[in-house]
Structure formats: structure tokens, C-alpha cells
Design an enzyme around this catalytic site. Structure first.
Site, PDB file in Angstrom:
ATOM      1  N   ASP B  91       0.867  -1.182   0.000  1.00  9.43           N
ATOM      2  CA  ASP B  91       0.000   0.000   0.000  1.00  9.43           C
ATOM      3  C   ASP B  91       0.905   1.235   0.000  1.00  9.43           C
ATOM      4  O   ASP B  91       1.277   1.753   1.051  1.00  9.43           O
ATOM      5  CB  ASP B  91      -0.922  -0.021   1.214  1.00  9.43           C
ATOM      6  CG  ASP B  91      -2.041   1.005   1.079  1.00  9.43           C
ATOM      7  OD1 ASP B  91      -2.099   1.710   0.054  1.00  9.43           O
ATOM      8  OD2 ASP B  91      -2.868   1.094   2.013  1.00  9.43           O
ATOM      9  N   ALA B  92       1.267   1.646  -1.215  1.00 12.16           N
ATOM     10  CA  ALA B  92       2.328   2.645  -1.388  1.00 12.16           C
ATOM     11  C   ALA B  92       1.818   3.923  -2.047  1.00 12.16           C
ATOM     12  O   ALA B  92       2.438   4.966  -1.944  1.00 12.16           O
ATOM     13  CB  ALA B  92       3.452   2.052  -2.232  1.00 12.16           C
ATOM     14  N   LYS B  93       0.688   3.829  -2.737  1.00 12.35           N
ATOM     15  CA  LYS B  93       0.070   4.984  -3.403  1.00 12.35           C
ATOM     16  C   LYS B  93       1.083   5.768  -4.226  1.00 12.35           C
ATOM     17  O   LYS B  93       1.164   6.989  -4.151  1.00 12.35           O
ATOM     18  CB  LYS B  93      -0.666   5.851  -2.381  1.00 12.35           C
ATOM     19  CG  LYS B  93      -1.742   5.017  -1.653  1.00 12.35           C
ATOM     20  CD  LYS B  93      -2.642   5.791  -0.744  1.00 12.35           C
ATOM     21  CE  LYS B  93      -3.739   4.929  -0.145  1.00 12.35           C
ATOM     22  NZ  LYS B  93      -3.316   4.045   0.959  1.00 12.35           N
ATOM     23  N   ARG B  94       1.859   5.045  -5.025  1.00 11.91           N
ATOM     24  CA  ARG B  94       2.864   5.657  -5.860  1.00 11.91           C
ATOM     25  C   ARG B  94       2.266   6.120  -7.189  1.00 11.91           C
ATOM     26  O   ARG B  94       1.104   5.846  -7.494  1.00 11.91           O
ATOM     27  CB  ARG B  94       4.013   4.667  -6.124  1.00 11.91           C
ATOM     28  CG  ARG B  94       4.741   4.183  -4.873  1.00 11.91           C
ATOM     29  CD  ARG B  94       5.419   5.325  -4.121  1.00 11.91           C
ATOM     30  NE  ARG B  94       6.388   4.855  -3.149  1.00 11.91           N
ATOM     31  CZ  ARG B  94       6.195   4.759  -1.848  1.00 11.91           C
ATOM     32  NH1 ARG B  94       5.060   5.119  -1.290  1.00 11.91           N
ATOM     33  NH2 ARG B  94       7.165   4.321  -1.042  1.00 11.91           N
TER      34      ARG B  94
END
Lengths: 278, 278
Positions: B91-94
Site C-alpha cells: 500500500d504505497a500509493k505511488r
């Protein structure tokens, strides 16, 4: 770094150049690859060769994170090597729900916890207010929010238009403006559309803009200044590939300096034209 | 992990639970703080206690990155400890311009380079197509794109509406749908508005949805299933705080298991109701 300090640096160095440190092992000179930390060796040489010509450095975090722990070590060493008179930008494009964005702020701002103490970080605004404001809670630190980017896909969503004719990037600026001030907020605005700056300046007349896309991506410095400069300069213009990959030989740092010097001279002309320096 | 394998896991375990590993040193049991790597010790105990009850684990990268190199070490060890029959979500929302998003894909998908080989990563869509597609170039890996999130600020931009009445999150789903397939794309849809799933399913009938916000954030599992479930289940429902912080005592793993079991039982009922299992 405060806004006043940043403006002082621009006037002193007669430059608003930001050097991007998107350091790619496949693009740096081969003779560096035997070093213990080739990414750091490369960055240190680039920094030493350009520090008097630029006011900011911007490592893009993806180029470090892709090497996991080793990449994070290179990033920490690079950050520590940045001259204190230069504004440091973690180009990370982070953003999450409030308590989690707070963690990203720690990661890039809070040296005691993470080993990194950048002056600023780039932020993706999609998740709204609580994803941005945790970055504004640190003294003399900045959130640089994506508004109108310079990449191919930038118009897939950023120009989504409401019934009043307002585009998403304008809505982003209008809303984000209410969460901070020109003393702790900047916007990312790509250089590929010079006239785009007219509209940006209607919404953000006073804010600094971080401008990628000059050089390799095709943007014109003159247009950016014509339409984007304000009384405090208000621009940090980034160049990456044109500077750091000017040569793949042993002269890479020298050649980087030459390219940075060309840009600094062009910027000096623009600052003179605008009466910001004399 | 392929879509078929994921569906098989859901049917076998009679669960579509994802356990969030947002591990916070101030919230884990004090007796762990003397361990060499308290975050890993905590995660390992949680994983061992819940692996048969859930089909996915989702560490939020911010909670690791905030500790710099040490945090990255905890993340690598945690990833390596995830059971191979569970779907792993970074869960990095890159999201960045194309060649840079490719670097983020390496960071989370390419074990040889980064030490991490997650099955999937969460993506912020603001920068458009070239920021998303590099994550779709890996076999059996997934991009999980933010559509309608569950946080306070989610409606600042996500419901920005064009003159046809289409909201930004709908436009995101419609466009992103054309870049991948239900075999390599999912969407993040918050659970806090059950009926919101009706509209989501109009745009993405077949895709899996990653659903945060059940439990601590106030979403109802029954509503999520009523409006969001499809013939393959099509849901990964995440719970973090309700499970991993069920107790701050020595019984934390046991208590986490009890809370996970309650959710698994509720999910089994929903899967039976929908005729997905018998």
C-alpha cells in the site's frame, strides 16, 4: 528553508535552477560502477560541480527505492551531501490518509527518525485535504503539490472540467491554497505548455512553482519566465537529463557543470529582465 | 498471483479478508520494544495468528519508510514472512511519469533488484496513463488504483463533476479500465458509503475492489457486500486497527485472531448468501 532564504539564494546565485538527481545505474559512467556506492559517487561529483550554479536539488525517490535498502543508503548519503544553502526536494509524490501522510512527512522531514531531513516533498493531491496538511505542520518545510504535470498522461485527468469550465488542476490549486500559504506550499507545473502558466498565475500569483520539463522534455525557459515569473521570481526550474547525463565519460561532472552554467546564464538574463537582480 | 488463484483462495478460506499491517511502534505491545526488530516481531506474530483466516496482507509503506533504512529492513523481512497463498499488497500509493513509475514497479515487484516481490501495489492516478501502465507490464502482478477513498478529504477532488454529471472517480475508472484488464487491475473503494458501490459497479462490474474503511473507519461489511459483491466475490475487504491493535498486551496475537475470525465468519455468511461457496 524559509521563503526569504530561498529568494535570497536566487538573488545571490543569480539562478533559479534545480538539478534533478534521478540517478540511473544504466546511464552513469561505467568507471563509477566499481565504486562501493556508484549512485552516491555520481551524485557527490554532480553536486560538487554544480552547487554554486543552482539553488535546489531534487532526487526522485523512485530511483533510490528501486534498489531497496541499498538505494535508501545512497539516498541518505546524497541528502547529507547537499549543501546547506540549497533547497532540497524529495520528489516522492506521496499522499495517503491523514495519519499515514504524517508518517511520510516523518520519512522525509524528520531526520532523527528516518535519517532524512529534506526541505520539501512533492505530493499527489488525489486524496484531498488530510493527505496534504500533515506535510504543512513542520516549521520551514514545504509541500509541493502536483497541479499540472509535464508527462504524456497529464491531461487524462488534470484537465477534467466542471460545468463552470474550471479544470481539475485549477480546482486543486484553489482548494490547496486554503490549506497553507505561499510560505509552505508550492505547485508542480510542467514547462511543456508555456501559456499554461497564465492560468496557473491567475490561481496562484504568489506561490513558487516547481517546473520540470525544460530541456529533454521540450519546454522553453523563456516562455516559462514570460508567463510564469512573479516579483520574487517564483520559479524553481528543474533540469535533470540535460545536466547529469551530459556525458557518460570521465568528464561527466565537468560537462554537467557546463550545461548547468548555460542554464544559469539564461536564468540570470531573465532575472535581470524582470528587475529581480541588477 | 493470478485472478483464478485469488478466487480459489477466497473459496478455500471462505474469506475475503485483507489484514492491514500499518505497524506503529507507539501502538504495539511494550514487551516487543526490546526485540531487535519490534515491527517485524509484531508482524510475524500477527501473520502466524491470522494466515488461515485471510486471503491478503497489506503493509502500508509509510509506516516502514518513516524509519528509513531500519524500516525498509522490517518491510523486507515482513514481505518474506507472508504466506505464499496470500495475496500481498504494497500500500504505497505511488505514481510518477512513465520511466519513473517503472522504477517504483521495480521497487515493489522485482525481488532481485529491490528485495521485495509484492503481488500488487496501490497507485494514485493523478498523473494519468503513463504513471499507471508501467505497473501492468509484470506477469501476474496488479495495479490497484485509487478511485473513491474512505478518508475525510476524499471528496475534495474525487467527486469533482463534469458537465455530463460524471464525477472524477468515475472518469478515473473509465479511463484506467482501457489500460488494463480485470486480471491485472483493481480499484480502491472506501467502505464508508455502501451505496457508493452501486455507481462503482456500473463502471467496473468485473474488477476486484480493495475496500478499506470497514470497522474503525465506520463502514458496514453487509452494505459493502450488498452493493459491491460480484459473481467472483470481487472484494478484498481490509481491516487494520480492529485486528492488529485488538490488544496491547501479551495476548495481542490471540486477540487479533479472535477479531479476524469474527470477520471471516461474517464473510463466510456473505459468500454463502451469494452462492459463491456452499
Amino acid at each position: 528553508m524559509t521563503r526569504a532564504e530561498l529568494i535570497h539564494q536566487i538573488k545571490t546565485k543569480r539562478s533559479f535552477l534545480c538539478v534533478g538527481l534521478d540517478t540511473d545505474l544504466t546511464k552513469i559512467p561505467e568507471h563509477l560502477l566499481d565504486d562501493e556506492d556508484p549512485i552516491y559517487s555520481f551524485n557527490k561529483a554532480i553536486i560538487d560541480a554544480t552547487a554554486d550554479l543552482c539553488v535546489a536539488y531534487k532526487p526522485n525517490i523512485a530511483f533510490y527505492e528501486c534498489y531497496g535498502i541499498k538505494g535508501w543508503q545512497s539516498l541518505q548519503k546524497t541528502w547529507a551531501a547537499l549543501p546547506k544553502d540549497c533547497f532540497s526536494i524529495a520528489d516522492a509524490k506521496r499522499g495517503d490518509i491523514g495519519n499515514t501522510s504524517g508518517r511520510y512527512a516523518m520519512a522525509f522531514f524528520d531526520e532523527k527518525t528516518s535519517g532524512l531531513g529534506f526541505d520539501s516533498i512533492t505530493i499527489a493531491p488525489y486524496m484531498g485535504k488530510d493527505s496534504v496538511t500533515p506535510f504543512l505542520d513542520f516549521n520551514d518545510k514545504w509541500a509541493i503539490v502536483l497541479a499540472l504535470t509535464s508527462n504524456e498522461g497529464s491531461l487524462d485527468f488534470q484537465n477534467f472540467e466542471n460545468k463552470e469550465g474550471l479544470q481539475l488542476f485549477e480546482q486543486v490549486i484553489d482548494k490547496v491554497n486554503t490549506w497553507g500559504t505561499p510560505d509552505n506550499l508550492m505547485y508542480v507545473v510542467g514547462a511543456t505548455r508555456g501559456e499554461g502558466f497564465i492560468k496557473i498565475r491567475e490561481h496562484a500569483p504568489d506561490h513558487f512553482l516547481l517546473v520540470p520539463g525544460v530541456g529533454a522534455q521540450g519546454g522553453s525557459l523563456e516562455d516559462v519566465c514570460k508567463f510564469g515569473m512573479n516579483k520574487d521570481c517564483g520559479l524553481l526550474v528543474n533540469s535533470t537529463r540535460g545536466i547529469i547525463y551530459a556525458s557518460k565519460g570521465r568528464d561527466f561532472a565537468e560537462r554537467a557543470r557546463e550545461e548547468a552554467l548555460i542554464l544559469q546564464k539564461e536564468m540570470e538574463v531573465e532575472l535581470l529582465k524582470a528587475g529581480i537582480i541588477s
